[in-house]
Design an enzyme around this catalytic site. Structure first.
Site, PDB file in Angstrom:
ATOM      1  N   CYS A  26       0.863  -1.172   0.000  1.00  0.00           N
ATOM      2  CA  CYS A  26       0.000   0.000   0.000  1.00  0.00           C
ATOM      3  C   CYS A  26       0.904   1.227   0.000  1.00  0.00           C
ATOM      4  O   CYS A  26       2.007   1.176  -0.531  1.00  0.00           O
ATOM      5  CB  CYS A  26      -0.968  -0.010   1.182  1.00  0.00           C
ATOM      6  SG  CYS A  26      -0.183  -0.116   2.794  1.00  0.00           S
ATOM      7  N   ILE A  27       0.487   2.313   0.620  1.00  0.00           N
ATOM      8  CA  ILE A  27       1.248   3.551   0.521  1.00  0.00           C
ATOM      9  C   ILE A  27       2.593   3.468   1.236  1.00  0.00           C
ATOM     10  O   ILE A  27       3.582   4.020   0.779  1.00  0.00           O
ATOM     11  CB  ILE A  27       0.424   4.727   1.073  1.00  0.00           C
ATOM     12  CG1 ILE A  27      -0.788   4.969   0.171  1.00  0.00           C
ATOM     13  CG2 ILE A  27       1.246   6.001   1.157  1.00  0.00           C
ATOM     14  CD1 ILE A  27      -1.693   6.072   0.633  1.00  0.00           C
TER      15      ILE A  27
END
Length: 639
Positions: A26-27
């Site tokens: 993810c981020i």
């Protein structure tokens, strides 16, 4: 490859490529699904340069990297040969239903998160430029930007068809075809024709029927931007596809499997799955609004204050389908709006730490964490700065809760999925009414959250106060000085507080102890779960998690007894304290009881160092015995 060595080390420390079922990102974090988490060397990973921390949540083993996680992920995939690896539908069968739900949502939405944020930002800025008069809806520039901004969200079923099919073990392009069917251009005109008849007349589910399929009525819905129908359809498709693969000969599988799968799944989706899922979506949206309407302020406090805790454990993914569903069915969402002040509260706390701390390493870490937080990426701030210091993190939760209450009070909402941090501001612009009072309330909320996080951390954050002696490798010293009164006054015999096997301190699997940085002494691997006082004196430090005790003997010897390694993570489970901080104790008095079997079952060792933290110029004479009972001689401090 820039991150080649880091990637190799990560793969090795998670148990090797053969222990990896799948990996996504993810981020800020790599999300592994491991066959056996017990093979992963969590502490070694946490201590590696380039890794912020490691979390276990939602059935995933999460290695937090920071902003450059896409590059690390690319290196991990290339070196580990994980490319094209689907998240098999049988993964995590041993995890609970909630963890599996979180894992499914994260796996489906993570691959498109960047593009989703990017298109949302374009849409948000287009609304902003229209509001301030730079662009007009009649202008070509505005229209092109609107097309780009709406593209992913309008055709969401196509994108989710791909990622959901991969997650459930189906053919991704079959998922794309199903998603494309749901947003086929002729559906809209069909819904505008005169209905053949109406089903469920007079009920909540009253629906006109415009077309039939083999005589079966089809309830047409607007599936643009929808989430739940395509995810359920992809799941159903994976099961149907698997069934056809078992019976269709290999020589014709390439085209007959998708042929029969689409012939079954698409009509069933239009006739059954789509309408039921759409009705369910509308009900979820209405329930969300009802709960929100009961008390927007309380909702803001709970959601705003709890958001960062959800992020830590990766549980915020559970709200993603609710938020997207609300925007799809109602045109806006209040849930995610109430979390918006959290990142600004966090960077306010980081700024307070940066200005207040005297620790140069902490100062240097605070600057990049603050910059990342401005753009909504708060993991470096949480894991690297505020959470280890505890009090700044708690302050950030309070500030975020107050910001959430302000947002709830004014009924602020987001009207699109957009960027994080300051890039998320345009998402609060009402497409019809522009910058309303609700929009400016959000601006007030983030300023209030930031200022509160900063001021409270600077004044009351305990930034320069040692939270535990082990965090900075410093000896326990309740007076905070290093003068003569804090060294042993005379020789002192220290008896064993435990029954068990004696180990040299250098054999303890923790560098802070084995290197002698914390203090000099010895370790005992206990055979029963009872810890007694090794001398008479006073309890000077009693850790809230009950796993460690600091005491000062009557002769001024300061002792630290630490039951197990990393047992602080048990948060007090399996430990019972029988004394209080500041209490006077006598040698042989029962201090703590603990459950050895449960601690080991949770994956922790119970090896217990007993160290003198203020030895100074004194000498330490250690027992030569291989095993001891509590009360046996363990060591002598010689002045």
């Amino acid at each position: 490859m820039k991150y080649e060595q880091l990637a190799r080390d990560i793969i090795d420390k998670v148990g090797g490529k053969e222990n990896v079922t799948s990996v996504v990102h993810c981020i800020t974090r790599l999300r592994f699904k491991l066959k056996d988490e017990g093979k992963a060397q969590t502490e070694e990973l946490k201590n590696m340069d380039g890794i912020v921390t490691v979390m276990k949540s939602g059935g995933q083993y999460q290695v937090v990297i920071g902003n450059h996680v896409p590059d690390v992920y690319k290196a991990v995939v290339e070196i580990g040969g994980f490319a094209g690896q689907a998240s098999d539908q049988d993964d995590n069968q041993d995890t609970n239903l909630f963890n599996r739900f979180i894992d499914i949502i994260a796996s489906i939405f993570t691959p498109i998160l960047g593009v989703l944020a990017a298109t949302g930002m374009i849409k948000g800025f287009n609304a902003l430029f229209n509001e301030i008069g730079w662009l007009d809806p009649s202008m070509g520039t505005y229209q092109i930007l609107a097309i780009v901004g709406d593209s992913l969200f309008y055709f969401f079923p196509i994108f989710l068809g791909y990622t959901a099919s991969k997650k459930f073990g189906g053919a991704p392009f079959i998922g794309i075809a199903i998603g494309a069917s749901l947003v086929y251009p002729t559906i809209g005109p069909l819904m505008e024709t005169e209905p053949l008849y109406t089903l469920f007349t007079g009920t909540l589910f009253e629906s006109p029927v415009h077309v039939t399929f083999l005589g079966i009525p089809v309830i047409l819905m607007n599936y643009a931007s929808s989430v739940i129908p395509i995810i359920l359809a992809a799941y159903f498709s994976s099961k149907v596809e698997r069934g056809f693969r078992k019976v269709i000969p290999d020589v014709v599988k390439t085209f007959l499997v998708p042929f029969f799968t689409l012939l079954v799944v698409v009509p069933v989706t239009f006739i059954v799955i789509g309408p039921i899922a759409t009705w369910a979506s509308q009900i979820i949206g209405q329930i969300t609004v009802l709960v929100y309407d009961l008390s927007p302020i309380i909702a803001g406090v709970l959601i705003g204050g709890g958001w960062q805790v959800l992020v830590i454990f990766g549980l915020h993914w559970g709200l993603v389908p609710v938020v997207i569903n609300n925007i799809t069915t109602m045109g806006s969402d209040p849930v995610l709006a109430m979390t918006f002040a959290a990142s600004f509260a966090q960077i306010g706390a980081v700024l307070g730490v940066w200005l207040k701390t005297t620790n140069q390493k902490l100062k240097s870490l605070s600057i990049p964490a603050f910059i990342s937080g401005i753009f909504g990426v708060t993991e470096p701030a949480i894991y690297g700065i505020t959470l280890p210091k505890k009090r700044p993190f708690i302050i950030s939760l309070i500030a975020a809760a107050i910001g959430g209450a302000i947002i709830g009070l004014f009924g602020s909402r987001i009207y699109m999925i957009g960027g994080l941090g300051i890039f998320g501001i345009p998402t609060f612009i009402d497409p019809d009414e522009g910058m309303t009072t609700a929009f400016w309330a959000v601006m007030v909320a983030i300023v209030v959250a930031f200022i509160l996080g900063f001021v409270l951390t600077y004044l009351f954050g305990g930034v320069n106060k040692e939270l535990t002696p082990l965090e900075e490798g410093e000896p326990i010293n309740p007076d905070g000085t290093d003068d003569e009164k804090n060294v042993p006054k005379s020789d002192e015999n220290i008896v064993s507080p435990l029954q068990g096997t004696v180990l040299a301190l250098c054999d303890v699997a923790d560098e802070a102890f084995s290197s002698g940085e914390v203090g000099q002494g010895v370790a005992v691997e206990p055979q029963d779960g009872k810890l007694y006082a090794p001398a008479s004196g006073t309890i000077t430090t009693l850790f809230p998690t009950k796993h460690a005790i600091g005491m000062t003997t009557d002769n001024g010897v300061e002792l630290l007894i630490h039951i197990g390694m990393d047992t602080v993570q048990l948060e007090g489970k399996f430990f019972t304290s029988h004394v209080k901080q500041g209490e006077r104790i006598e040698q042989g008095q029962l201090l703590t009881t603990f459950d050895i079997a449960q601690i080991k079952g949770a994956g922790y060792t119970t090896v217990t160092p007993i160290v003198v933290t203020n030895l100074g110029d004194a000498k330490l004479s250690l027992t030569e015995a291989k095993s001891v009972k509590h009360g046996d001689h363990l060591m002598t401090v010689v002045r």
